[in-house]
Design an enzyme around this catalytic site. Structure first.
Site, short mmCIF file in Angstrom:
data_model
loop_
_atom_site.label_atom_id
_atom_site.label_comp_id
_atom_site.label_asym_id
_atom_site.label_seq_id
_atom_site.Cartn_x
_atom_site.Cartn_y
_atom_site.Cartn_z
N GLY A 33 6.91 10.33 3.68
CA GLY A 33 5.73 10.31 2.81
C GLY A 33 5.57 8.98 2.09
O GLY A 33 5.20 8.93 0.92
N ALA A 44 2.95 4.84 5.26
CA ALA A 44 2.68 5.22 6.66
C ALA A 44 2.45 6.72 6.77
O ALA A 44 1.51 7.17 7.44
CB ALA A 44 3.85 4.79 7.54
N SER A 87 11.21 13.34 1.22
CA SER A 87 12.29 13.61 0.29
C SER A 87 12.14 12.70 -0.93
O SER A 87 12.26 11.47 -0.81
CB SER A 87 13.63 13.35 0.99
N VAL A 120 6.94 -1.00 -1.93
CA VAL A 120 6.23 -2.27 -1.94
C VAL A 120 5.14 -2.18 -0.87
O VAL A 120 4.97 -1.15 -0.25
CB VAL A 120 7.17 -3.47 -1.66
N LYS A 137 -9.40 -8.97 -2.65
CA LYS A 137 -8.64 -10.09 -2.08
C LYS A 137 -9.53 -10.83 -1.09
O LYS A 137 -10.07 -10.23 -0.16
CB LYS A 137 -7.40 -9.53 -1.37
N GLN A 191 -21.38 -14.05 4.56
CA GLN A 191 -20.13 -14.52 5.20
C GLN A 191 -18.88 -14.19 4.40
O GLN A 191 -17.78 -14.47 4.86
CB GLN A 191 -20.19 -16.03 5.41
N LEU A 202 7.28 1.35 9.11
CA LEU A 202 8.53 0.59 9.24
C LEU A 202 9.44 1.16 10.32
O LEU A 202 10.27 0.45 10.88
CB LEU A 202 9.27 0.60 7.90
N THR A 207 0.42 -7.69 7.00
CA THR A 207 -0.01 -7.07 8.26
C THR A 207 0.57 -5.68 8.51
O THR A 207 0.10 -4.98 9.40
CB THR A 207 0.37 -7.99 9.44
N ILE A 209 0.52 -2.77 6.81
CA ILE A 209 -0.39 -1.64 6.59
C ILE A 209 -1.44 -1.64 7.70
O ILE A 209 -1.83 -0.60 8.21
CB ILE A 209 -1.00 -1.69 5.17
C1 LIG Z 1 9.36 -6.79 0.75
C2 LIG Z 1 8.24 -6.13 1.43
C3 LIG Z 1 6.92 -6.44 1.10
C4 LIG Z 1 5.85 -5.85 1.76
N1 LIG Z 1 4.57 -6.22 1.48
C5 LIG Z 1 3.57 -5.75 2.25
C6 LIG Z 1 2.23 -6.14 2.04
O1 LIG Z 1 1.90 -6.91 1.13
N2 LIG Z 1 1.28 -5.66 2.86
C7 LIG Z 1 1.57 -4.80 3.87
O2 LIG Z 1 0.68 -4.41 4.63
N3 LIG Z 1 2.83 -4.34 4.03
C8 LIG Z 1 3.81 -4.81 3.28
N4 LIG Z 1 5.09 -4.36 3.48
C9 LIG Z 1 5.32 -3.28 4.38
C10 LIG Z 1 5.10 -1.96 3.60
O3 LIG Z 1 5.76 -1.91 2.42
C11 LIG Z 1 5.60 -0.80 4.32
O4 LIG Z 1 5.13 -0.92 5.59
C12 LIG Z 1 5.12 0.46 3.61
O5 LIG Z 1 5.59 0.57 2.33
C13 LIG Z 1 5.35 1.70 4.38
O6 LIG Z 1 6.56 2.00 4.62
P1 LIG Z 1 6.81 3.34 5.38
O7 LIG Z 1 5.90 4.41 4.91
O8 LIG Z 1 6.90 3.06 6.82
O9 LIG Z 1 8.29 3.63 4.88
P2 LIG Z 1 8.86 4.11 3.46
O10 LIG Z 1 8.06 3.70 2.32
O11 LIG Z 1 10.32 3.73 3.47
O12 LIG Z 1 8.77 5.68 3.56
C14 LIG Z 1 9.71 6.45 4.30
C15 LIG Z 1 9.53 7.91 3.98
O13 LIG Z 1 10.41 8.67 4.80
C16 LIG Z 1 11.10 9.59 4.00
N5 LIG Z 1 12.39 9.89 4.61
C17 LIG Z 1 13.28 9.03 5.16
N6 LIG Z 1 14.37 9.70 5.58
C18 LIG Z 1 14.14 11.01 5.30
C19 LIG Z 1 14.90 12.19 5.48
N7 LIG Z 1 16.12 12.20 6.01
N8 LIG Z 1 14.37 13.36 5.06
C20 LIG Z 1 13.13 13.41 4.51
N9 LIG Z 1 12.37 12.31 4.31
C21 LIG Z 1 12.89 11.14 4.70
C22 LIG Z 1 11.22 8.90 2.64
O14 LIG Z 1 11.47 9.83 1.61
C23 LIG Z 1 9.83 8.27 2.53
O15 LIG Z 1 8.92 9.23 2.07
C24 LIG Z 1 6.13 -4.91 2.77
C25 LIG Z 1 7.46 -4.55 3.08
C26 LIG Z 1 8.50 -5.15 2.43
C27 LIG Z 1 9.90 -4.76 2.79
#
Ligand SMILES: Cc1cc2nc3c(=O)[nH]c(=O)nc-3n(C[C@H](O)[C@H](O)[C@H](O)COP(=O)(O)OP(=O)(O)OC[C@H]3O[C@@H](n4cnc5c(N)ncnc54)[C@H](O)[C@@H]3O)c2cc1C
Length: 501
Positions: free
Chosen positions: A15, A18, A41, A49, A80, A155, A335, A346, A348
């Site tokens: 959650g 993504a 969780s 972030v 932006k 533009q 991720l 990029t 998101i």
């Molecule tokens: C330093 C940094 C800066 C960034 N800046 C940008 C930006 O400016 N623009 C942009 O587009 N993107 C950016 N990103 C990328 C962006 O942050 C991520 O792509 C975004 O936050 C989404 O992550 P996610 O949902 O894939 O993973 P996460 O946020 O890690 O979510 C994972 C989810 O899975 C759940 N989960 C994991 N394991 C379990 C389990 N065993 N049981 C139940 N639940 C579980 C967690 O609880 C959580 O809800 C950045 C990334 C980083 C590292």
């Protein structure tokens, strides 16, 4: 295994951004009695972030039918118009990567060719003076694009900065209102069909079992289903993008509110500054073999433009992507499917792209290999040009630190080498397939990084000089005049948010 069944239950694992983007879109579009269930969780939490976006986010918001004013209010978002790159060629230098077009063609000749031809003329000024987005950004002003093609404001192109946690909450509300079900709990087991290897259920700490026909892995860097369970490999690109750590911290809001991200080169990486309505998001991305974590944190804290409001948060990552984004009945988004440093915001977008492709190839009965392979082909094709575009920011620097020296000496992916070689000839660049960044973005970064073609396009050279200079001057003053009439971005946002309330 029994006959393939129709996909009725879709389980989204995770959650974060993504997970909730996926649940919002699926709950809105898959219909026909299908259930969307999201498991997350709170104890594990999210990365927290990811606050900068690029213009295609408008398409995602429109697809969901989101109201922009409500979106601004609920996510503390700001507008932006591009990214201000500071010190990327050498300390003291800067350039702007604008969203949207640069200038207008003259007699069919692309504008940047006219600029290249006359760039030594002191009256011509920087390339950014010929972009509506960049000119408005420099004045901290904002307005929506108009539909009238002759109007300079048509533009302008924009995206948002937003609060990542607030964005997740906003989309959660949306998804739940469209019937998505949220289950809180830590996944401790994954059940698979013994013949096909398809995932059939995930099990939680308290022995609950969440069954599904299709699973979307949004579990973040863990890649719980795609990587850990199905063993899909990771293609490591850290030899091209060696930054592998980040430290993030929030700070107080500063005035004036800038409608752009600032990205500042540092000795072994770079720093971001993202202004939101109520605070600024900051981070330092760096290469751990070349910089100690404590030094990286010190640099970040010493260079904030306002007092910090949170404790610095350390993150680790590796640049690259999974070799497939869809395996068996698991599609990975976010991720879990790959990561490229946030230099051009990029990630998101890649999630959005993955979701849109999943909708356009949504399975009927069982999983059809040709549709799955098509999905994988699209995702590979979308990651690689983004990777090349990020590498481009590093390779033409004139900085003296070992990190930067190493980057300008590395060998490049063939695809990028070709683009640069072609550009060096006559300043030409083309967009292949459906690659994300369009020609004006490549031009802004190539020229910004000091990659200057040997000659401009011969067709530009054929135009009468006085006509070209007059057209350029008119364009520049039209952008300036239009920008001066726009409201400050902070006022524009305050007015929209008040209207939404
Ligand atoms: C330093 C940094 C800066 C960034 N800046 C940008 C930006 O400016 N623009 C942009 O587009 N993107 C950016 N990103 C990328 C962006 O942050 C991520 O792509 C975004 O936050 C989404 O992550 P996610 O949902 O894939 O993973 P996460 O946020 O890690 O979510 C994972 C989810 O899975 C759940 N989960 C994991 N394991 C379990 C389990 N065993 N049981 C139940 N639940 C579980 C967690 O609880 C959580 O809800 C950045 C990334 C980083 C590292």
């Amino acid at each position: 295994m029994s006959e393939p069944t129709e996909i009725r239950r879709i389980v989204v694992v995770g959650g974060g951004t993504a997970g909730w983007m996926t649940a919002a879109a699926l709950s809105r579009f898959v219909g026909n009695g299908r259930r969307v269930v999201l498991v997350e969780s709170e104890a594990i939490g999210t990365v927290g972030v990811g606050e900068g976006t690029i213009p295609p986010i408008l398409e995602f918001n429109a697809m969901l039918g989101l109201d922009e004013a409500e979106f601004l209010r609920e996510t503390s978002a700001t507008y932006k118009l591009g990214i201000d790159f500071v010190g990327w060629t050498e300390p003291g230098d800067r350039y702007f990567h604008q969203f949207g077009k640069i200038g207008r063609p003259l007699n069919g000749v692309p504008f940047h060719q006219l600029w290249l031809r006359n760039r030594q003329n002191p009256a011509v000024g920087p390339l950014a003076d010929y972009s509506m987005s960049a000119v408005a950004a420099a004045r901290h002003r904002f307005g929506h694009p108009t539909a009238e093609a002759a109007d300079p404001l048509s533009q302008i192109a924009y995206a948002f900065h937003f609060d990542a946690s607030a964005y997740g909450r906003f989309l959660r509300k949306y998804a739940e209102s469209h019937g998505a079900e949220r289950i809180e709990g830590r996944i401790v087991g994954v059940e698979q069909d013994s013949d096909s290897g398809f995932v059939t259920a995930v099990t939680l700490e308290d022995d609950r079992r969440v069954r599904g026909d299709l699973f979307v892995d949004c579990s973040g860097f863990r890649s719980l289903l795609l990587g850990q369970t199905l063993g899909v490999g990771f293609e490591d690109w850290s030899h091209w993008l060696p930054c592998d750590r980040a430290i993030a911290v929030q700070s107080e809001r500063v005035e004036p509110l800038t409608p752009y991200t600032r990205t500042i080169a540092q000795p072994a990486g770079w720093q971001w500054r993202i202004p939101l309505q109520h605070r600024t998001g900051n981070g330092h991305v760096y290469c751990s073999p070349q910089m100690d974590d404590d030094d990286a944190e010190r640099i970040l804290l010493e260079t904030l433009d306002a007092p910090p409001t949170t404790t610095p948060h350390r993150l680790r990552f590796t640049a690259g992507r999974r070799s497939k984004a869809w395996e068996a009945n698991v599609v990975s988004i976010g991720l879990s499917s790959g990561f490229l440093e946030p230099l051009e915001s990029t990630s998101i977008h890649l999630m959005q792209h993955g979701i849109q492709k999943l909708l356009s190839l949504f399975p009927g009965r069982g999983i059809n290999p040709i549709e799955r392979d098509e999905y994988n082909r699209h995702m590979i094709n979308s990651y690689e040009p983004v990777r090349d575009f990020l590498i481009l920011h590093y390779i033409a620097n004139r900085r003296s630190e070992p990190f930067w020296r190493q980057l300008r000496e590395m060998s490049l992916p063939d695809t990028l080498q070709h683009k640069i070689d072609l550009f060096r000839e006559h300043g030409r660049v083309f967009r292949y397939n459906d690659e994300l960044f369009d020609v004006p973005s490549w031009i802004a970064v190539m020229l910004g990084q000091g990659i200057i073609p040997g000659e401009c396009d011969p067709l530009a050279g054929a135009l009468p000089e006085d006509e070209v200079l007059r057209a350029m001057a008119e364009l520049r003053s039209a952008y300036e005049g239009t920008a001066e009439r726009l409201p400050l971005a902070s006022d524009f946002i305050a007015q929209r948010v008040a209207a939404a309330a």
